[in-house]
Motif scaffolding. Structure first.
Motif, PDB file in Angstrom:
ATOM      1  N   LEU A   1      28.843  23.754  24.759  1.00 31.34           N
ATOM      2  CA  LEU A   1      28.871  24.901  25.673  1.00 31.34           C
ATOM      3  C   LEU A   1      29.706  24.567  26.899  1.00 31.34           C
ATOM      4  N   MET A   2      30.042  25.636  27.653  1.00 25.36           N
ATOM      5  CA  MET A   2      30.816  25.483  28.875  1.00 25.36           C
ATOM      6  C   MET A   2      30.115  24.535  29.842  1.00 25.36           C
ATOM      7  N   GLY A   3      30.890  23.647  30.416  1.00 27.59           N
ATOM      8  CA  GLY A   3      30.367  22.765  31.455  1.00 27.59           C
ATOM      9  C   GLY A   3      29.302  21.788  30.980  1.00 27.59           C
ATOM     10  N   GLN A   4      29.317  21.440  29.710  1.00 28.03           N
ATOM     11  CA  GLN A   4      28.296  20.537  29.176  1.00 28.03           C
ATOM     12  C   GLN A   4      28.669  19.065  29.329  1.00 28.03           C
ATOM     13  N   GLY A   5      29.925  18.817  29.690  1.00 28.78           N
ATOM     14  CA  GLY A   5      30.350  17.431  29.889  1.00 28.78           C
ATOM     15  C   GLY A   5      31.284  16.911  28.809  1.00 28.78           C
ATOM     16  N   LYS A   6      31.899  17.799  28.065  1.00 32.04           N
ATOM     17  CA  LYS A   6      32.832  17.374  27.004  1.00 32.04           C
ATOM     18  C   LYS A   6      34.012  16.589  27.596  1.00 32.04           C
ATOM     19  N   SER A   7      34.632  17.187  28.607  1.00 32.69           N
ATOM     20  CA  SER A   7      35.802  16.541  29.207  1.00 32.69           C
ATOM     21  C   SER A   7      35.405  15.217  29.857  1.00 32.69           C
ATOM     22  N   THR A   8      34.228  15.191  30.468  1.00 26.28           N
ATOM     23  CA  THR A   8      33.754  13.954  31.104  1.00 26.28           C
ATOM     24  C   THR A   8      33.573  12.847  30.062  1.00 26.28           C
ATOM     25  N   LEU A   9      33.019  13.221  28.914  1.00 19.87           N
ATOM     26  CA  LEU A   9      32.842  12.242  27.830  1.00 19.87           C
ATOM     27  C   LEU A   9      34.200  11.710  27.372  1.00 19.87           C
TER      28      LEU A   9
ATOM     29  N   PRO B   1      40.971  17.471  32.922  1.00 17.00           N
ATOM     30  CA  PRO B   1      40.214  17.948  34.072  1.00 17.00           C
ATOM     31  C   PRO B   1      38.735  18.163  33.729  1.00 17.00           C
ATOM     32  N   ALA B   2      37.866  17.500  34.467  1.00 20.78           N
ATOM     33  CA  ALA B   2      36.418  17.689  34.315  1.00 20.78           C
ATOM     34  C   ALA B   2      35.869  17.922  35.715  1.00 20.78           C
ATOM     35  N   LEU B   3      35.835  19.168  36.086  1.00 18.07           N
ATOM     36  CA  LEU B   3      35.484  19.470  37.469  1.00 18.07           C
ATOM     37  C   LEU B   3      34.278  20.397  37.542  1.00 18.07           C
ATOM     38  N   GLU B   4      33.670  20.402  38.707  1.00 19.20           N
ATOM     39  CA  GLU B   4      32.522  21.282  38.920  1.00 19.20           C
ATOM     40  C   GLU B   4      32.969  22.738  38.977  1.00 19.20           C
ATOM     41  N   GLY B   5      32.054  23.632  38.765  1.00 21.27           N
ATOM     42  CA  GLY B   5      32.375  25.046  38.895  1.00 21.27           C
ATOM     43  C   GLY B   5      32.381  25.742  37.551  1.00 21.27           C
ATOM     44  N   SER B   6      33.119  26.844  37.497  1.00 19.17           N
ATOM     45  CA  SER B   6      33.113  27.617  36.252  1.00 19.17           C
ATOM     46  C   SER B   6      34.011  26.941  35.212  1.00 19.17           C
ATOM     47  N   ALA B   7      34.132  27.614  34.050  1.00 20.21           N
ATOM     48  CA  ALA B   7      34.868  27.051  32.923  1.00 20.21           C
ATOM     49  C   ALA B   7      36.154  26.380  33.371  1.00 20.21           C
ATOM     50  N   CYS B   8      36.267  25.136  32.994  1.00 18.13           N
ATOM     51  CA  CYS B   8      37.411  24.378  33.482  1.00 18.13           C
ATOM     52  C   CYS B   8      38.487  24.233  32.414  1.00 18.13           C
ATOM     53  N   THR B   9      38.105  23.691  31.268  1.00 20.94           N
ATOM     54  CA  THR B   9      39.107  23.526  30.203  1.00 20.94           C
ATOM     55  C   THR B   9      39.246  24.856  29.454  1.00 20.94           C
ATOM     56  N   ALA B  10      38.086  25.401  29.071  1.00 20.68           N
ATOM     57  CA  ALA B  10      37.985  26.784  28.568  1.00 20.68           C
ATOM     58  C   ALA B  10      38.724  27.109  27.265  1.00 20.68           C
ATOM     59  N   VAL B  11      39.770  26.355  26.942  1.00 17.36           N
ATOM     60  CA  VAL B  11      40.465  26.614  25.679  1.00 17.36           C
ATOM     61  C   VAL B  11      40.486  25.321  24.866  1.00 17.36           C
TER      62      VAL B  11
END
Ligand SMILES: Nc1nc2c(ncn2[C@@H]2O[C@H](COP(=O)(O)OP(=O)(O)OP(=O)(O)O)[C@@H](O)[C@H]2O)c(=O)[nH]1
Ligand SMILES: [Mg+2]
Length: 140
Positions: free
Chosen positions: A100-108, A121-131
């Protein structure tokens, strides 16, 4: 710097470990091909003998032997093995992450790859990578 080298070495070692598996599959594939061709010869001989034999019971028994299904199964298994061999021959480690959105995929992925917010980019806020994003790290 040290972790970057060790990460590259780890990736190389994982890719190296796949190689014997790919080679093993190549061996199995060629055994299956030999088996398939032997079955084809057997089938041809069987068909020839059926035409030469008068005895109905013998003809019936020869017809019963289901060589076609065996050949079909070998073809199907060979296809699966080809897919596996191609996977084990890959020169990259492909990691897919869904969530899901903002679950930490990019951070992982950042943590696994050692890359930064500039690349992933793994940033706070709304959908960041999104695609769906494909990040390719060229081999040195
Ligand atoms: N507390 C905590 N926060 C995390 C963790 N993983 C990620 N975050 C934070 O959650 C936020 C979103 O993380 P991302 O990695 O961008 O999430 P994502 O799944 O890539 O998000 P989208 O690409 O927008 O779908 C960032 O502010 C991260 O710092 C975690 O394990 N614990
Ligand atoms: Mg993301």
């Amino acid at each position: 710097m040290y972790t970057a080298i060790s990460r590259a070495e780890k990736i190389t070692s994982i890719i190296e470990k796949r190689r014997p598996l790919a080679e093993k599959i190549t061996g199995v594939e060629s055994n299956l091909q030999a088996l398939k061709s032997a079955l084809k010869t057997l089938e041809e001989n069987r068909d020839r003998i059926i035409n030469q034999v008068d005895d109905a019971e013998t003809v019936g028994r020869l017809r019963e032997i289901d060589l076609a299904t065996l050949q079909y199964k070998i073809t199907e298994e060979s296809k699966k093995l080809t897919v596996l061999r191609e996977r084990f021959s890959r020169q990259t480690l492909n990691i897919g992450v869904v969530g899901l959105m903002g679950q930490g995929k990019s951070t992982l992925l950042k943590s696994l790859s050692g890359l930064t917010d500039n690349e992933i980019p793994a940033l706070e806020g709304s959908a960041c990578t999104a695609v769906r994003s494909t990040i390719v790290k060229p081999r040195p």
